[in-house]
Scaffold this active site. Structure first.
Site, mmCIF file in Angstrom:
data_model
loop_
_atom_site.group_PDB
_atom_site.id
_atom_site.type_symbol
_atom_site.label_atom_id
_atom_site.label_comp_id
_atom_site.label_asym_id
_atom_site.label_seq_id
_atom_site.Cartn_x
_atom_site.Cartn_y
_atom_site.Cartn_z
ATOM 1 N N SER A 708 -25.661 13.060 33.600
ATOM 2 C CA SER A 708 -25.879 11.425 33.517
ATOM 3 C C SER A 708 -24.666 10.767 32.907
ATOM 4 O O SER A 708 -24.605 9.646 32.715
ATOM 5 C CB SER A 708 -26.999 11.228 32.673
ATOM 6 O OG SER A 708 -26.731 11.720 31.176
ATOM 7 N N LYS A 750 -33.383 5.553 27.353
ATOM 8 C CA LYS A 750 -32.079 5.053 27.398
ATOM 9 C C LYS A 750 -32.061 3.577 27.237
ATOM 10 O O LYS A 750 -31.107 3.014 26.417
ATOM 11 C CB LYS A 750 -31.304 5.425 28.841
ATOM 12 C CG LYS A 750 -30.958 6.828 29.041
ATOM 13 C CD LYS A 750 -30.537 7.387 30.149
ATOM 14 C CE LYS A 750 -30.110 8.706 30.157
ATOM 15 N NZ LYS A 750 -29.579 9.115 31.799
#
Length: 799
Positions: A708, A750
């Site tokens: 990521s 996130k």
């Protein structure tokens, strides 16, 4: 006794022996007693007139004495009581008491260095003079007689003594019919033998009995004996009571046993009751009466019942068969509880037990709605995935309550034995069914909610692979005929609602994961944590400590400070520990001042919890610095990435920050992509030809891995090459060598991490737009999100 007599003990021995042997001329031995007696000491207790008893003496030193007595015409000798002197020892003349008992000996026999004879007590004697002071002892004696006393008084005492002895008889079984007959021969007109006999039968000490023997007066003697008899009665009563109490306990158990056995025989004869084996067989049959047992199962149970009827109770096979039937008949075959398929009630239960988790609640309500429409909830296996402390296990209990089903939970963490799931085979000693059969037996219905906790922590060993054993359990197409190795019967688990929990998916085997319907539980944001603490955690801790709400006050502002400064993790378990610490410190103060009312504020919070663990994060800004977003098992986190040019002596690329293999690959891809497309993105084409680049991800002690960070690393390298400071934002996404931005996971975590850090502008992959749109409005509120398909879209936003 003169000094001359003491100094010459042997002077008259021969004459004395002769006179003792011949008696006293014309006197008949049975009517008169000799005036000279040989003495032997009796050590146990005094001998009384009218007493008949066998005696045993050591042959040495009394053999000569007893031979002389046995050779005399009258065969009479004196017995004197000397306390604590063994009969084998030579007693000295000084130890002999003045008064003893003259006894006649019968049946004198010598056996094994011992002399036995029967002694008949004749009369008291009193030593007048010592004729021989060494064995055989010889003394001159007189026979004292009581003076005239009142006959009526003596008769009264005699009657009292006879009655006391008769009262003693029932209390002591040693005094039997012979004693009663012996008493009948006593005449109250001749009370002296009666008093002596009464004293002889008591267990009084030797000194007390000697005192009675020395008492010549019959009345005084009877008074003393009456006291001894009364003491004997008290001791005998006490012994009788103790014996009766012991016998009562023993006899009670014996009586109950005999009565029970008699009752069994009577009931068996009347056909009212059966023996133990028959009773157990009937109990097993009774258990199955209200159950819908499959035909194959019924056939197997009938075979085992027939086998049990033929076996002997003592055989080992009987116990094995009995235990098998106990388990087989305890399974709730066809017994189902009725589901409460009321969505409004389910929503109330979920809202009552949990704050936040709206998306999870909606997903569970959708699942229940399908069951309500269909009419039954079955065929689904839910998997709740999320960080620790977010309420996965408690959601399972809420679902069971909402449905009105029985709930059973067991943890799979560390389970390494396949038999825990499928059961042991009956051939093994101590074999048992698996956990699922045990669960069904405990809840007693075939459609409970069974929670398989920590399914991601299941292990494998030489005992098998429990995860593979779960495939049959959690597959709706297979669990209709789940086979337990112990029962060796097909069990329908399709009506069971299985709810599994896990912290992560990496360790769950693919085939097992494919059989479950996954529901993700992300971490809580501050707003949700405040609600949870206010409505659940704080009241729970107050109740646990026995405090009232009015004694300690904690405002929402202070709760927020606790969460942001001390408990930023995804779950609320640590937050609960912090609230418990506040309670404990408060109780110390309240104990010192009972009337104290406490208010915990942001200002005095460090007094309770110490300095905050977390400070307000400052976004690191500058050339070559980009803030990334990462997902961890504990929730989301911000991840700054720094790129720097070390020198221009030679080209190179260095990575630090304890990166995993996946992140290293992402860095290599980002470096290659930016180097090959640098001119296109406005940077000097030869920047990387000579520059040695160092790429670092701070907090190097923490392992970091996952696909990521490619976009973040490429943006940091591009900022360094262009020597241009990026805008204050955060991003996530993976990069390919052709510049495509790939989707990533953990979008909710996130976004929450970005909000917590004060970042309100994000770049996300275009493919994750759906994940962001599904987030609750209060998480999206105030956020500016850009979606990128290619890295060129990222460059336009960043610069």
């Amino acid at each position: 006794m003169s000094e001359q007599e003491k100094e010459s003990p042997e002077i008259i021995s021969d004459e004395a022996d002769e006179s003792t042997q011949t008696g006293t001329g014309l006197v008949i031995p049975q009517q008169a007693l000799p005036d000279k007696l040989y003495l032997i000491p009796a050590s146990n207790r005094p001998f009384f007139p009218a007493q008949v008893q066998p005696l045993v003496f050591a042959a040495a030193p009394w053999e000569d004495t007893l031979k002389r007595v046995s050779q005399s015409d009258q065969m009479v000798m004196g017995l004197s009581f000397i306390d604590n002197i063994p009969e084998s020892d030579e007693a000295t003349p000084d130890q002999f008491p003045e008064i003893g008992c003259a006894v006649k000996i019968h049946n004198l026999v010598e056996v094994d260095d011992q002399i036995q004879f029967i002694a008949l007590g004749m009369q008291r004697f009193k030593i007048v003079k010592w004729l021989r002071r060494t064995p055989p002892y010889l003394v001159q004696v007189t026979y004292p007689v009581s003076s005239d006393e009142d006959p009526d008084t003596l008769k009264a005492y005699a009657m009292a003594l006879i009655n006391a002895i008769k009262e003693l008889l029932p209390l002591n079984p040693l005094y039997s019919e012979e004693l009663k007959n012996y008493l009948n021969r006593f005449s109250p007109r001749d009370p002296s033998p009666l008093a002596d006999f009464a004293a002889a039968i008591t267990t009084a000490r030797g000194a007390e009995l000697q005192e009675v023997l020395e008492t010549v007066s019959i009345q005084r003697r009877m008074e003393k004996v009456l006291v001894l008899i009364r003491k004997e009665q008290e001791v005998a009563k006490l012994q009788s009571e103790i014996s009766e109490a012991v016998n009562l306990k023993i006899s009670k158990h014996q009586r109950e046993f005999f009565l029970k056995e008699q009752l069994k025989v009577i009931q068996r004869e009347l056909g009212i009751s059966k023996d133990d084996k028959t009773a157990e067989i009937e109990e097993f049959q009774q258990r199955l009466k209200d159950k819908t047992v499959p035909e194959a199962v019924q056939k197997k149970i009938d075979e085992e019942l027939h086998k049990l009827a033929l076996l002997e109770i003592g055989s080992p096979e009987f116990g094995v068969t009995r235990n098998y039937l106990d388990w087989a008949t305890s399974v709730p075959w066809g017994v189902h509880s009725e589901d409460k398929l009321n969505l409004e009630n389910a929503r109330k239960v979920l809202d009552r037990d949990h704050d936040g988790l709206d998306d999870v609640k909606d997903r569970i309500l959708e699942f229940l709605a399908v069951g309500a429409y269909k009419g039954e909830v079955s065929g689904s296996i839910l998997l709740l995935v999320g960080p620790p402390g977010v309420g996965k296990t408690s959601i399972g209990t809420s679902v069971a309550e909402a449905l009105g089903r029985k709930f059973y939970r067991f943890s799979l963490g560390g389970m390494r034995d396949e038999s825990e799931i499928k059961g042991h085979r009956r051939t093994y000693i101590g074999a048992m069914p698996g956990k699922l059969v045990q669960a069904l037996k405990e809840v007693d219905v075939a459609n409970p909610v069974i929670m398989l906790d920590e399914i991601d922590k299941i292990g494998s060993s030489f005992r098998g692979d429990p995860a593979s054993a779960l495939l049959e359990v959690l597959d709706p197409s297979q669990n209709t005929e789940f086979l337990d190795h112990y029962l060796d019967m097909r069990i329908d688990l399709s009506k069971v609602l299985f709810i599994c929990t896990a912290n992560q998916l990496d360790t769950i085997p693919g085939p097992l994961l494919d059989r479950m319907d996954m529901i993700r539980l992300a971490g809580y944001i501050t707003r949700e944590k405040v609600a949870i603490a206010k409505n659940h955690l704080w009241p729970k801790q107050l109740k646990k400590a026995g405090l009232k709400k009015s004694q300690i006050k904690l405002s929402d502002t202070t709760l927020k400070q606790v969460i942001e400064g001390y408990a930023r993790e995804s779950g609320v378990r640590h937050l609960e520990k912090l609230l418990a610490r506040i309670i404990r410190k408060s109780v110390v103060q309240i104990l010192q001042e009972p009337e104290l009312k406490l208010t915990v504020t942001a200002k005095n919070l460090p007094d309770y919890l110490g300095a905050p663990y977390f400070r307000k994060e400052k976004i690191v800004q500058g050339v070559g610095v980009i803030t990334g977003l990462a997902w961890t098992s504990m929730g989301g986190a911000t991840l700054p990435v720094e790129a720097s040019r070390i020198h221009t002596l030679r080209p190179g690329f260095k990575l630090t920050g304890k990166l995993g293999e996946v992140m290293k690959e992402s860095a290599e891809i980002a470096y290659s992509y930016v180097m090959s497309n640098l001119k296109k993105f406005g940077g000097p084409a030869d920047f990387f030809d000579k520059a040695f680049i160092h790429l670092h991800v701070p907090e190097g002690a923490t392992p970091k891995d996952g696909p990521s960070a490619g976009v973040t690393m490429a943006s940091a390298l591009l900022s360094l090459a262009r020597n241009q400071k990026p805008r204050p934002l955060a991003m996530t996404g993976e990069l390919t060598l052709t510049g495509l931005v790939l989707p990533v996971g953990g979008i909710r975590e996130k976004v929450i991490a970005a909000r917590r850090s004060g970042i309100h502008e994000l770049i996300l992959p275009e493919a994750n737009k759906r994940d962001y749109d599904e987030l609750p409005d209060y998480i999206q509120e105030g956020m500016t999100v850009h979606f990128a398909k290619r890295f060129s879209d990222v460059v336009k936003i960043v610069f």
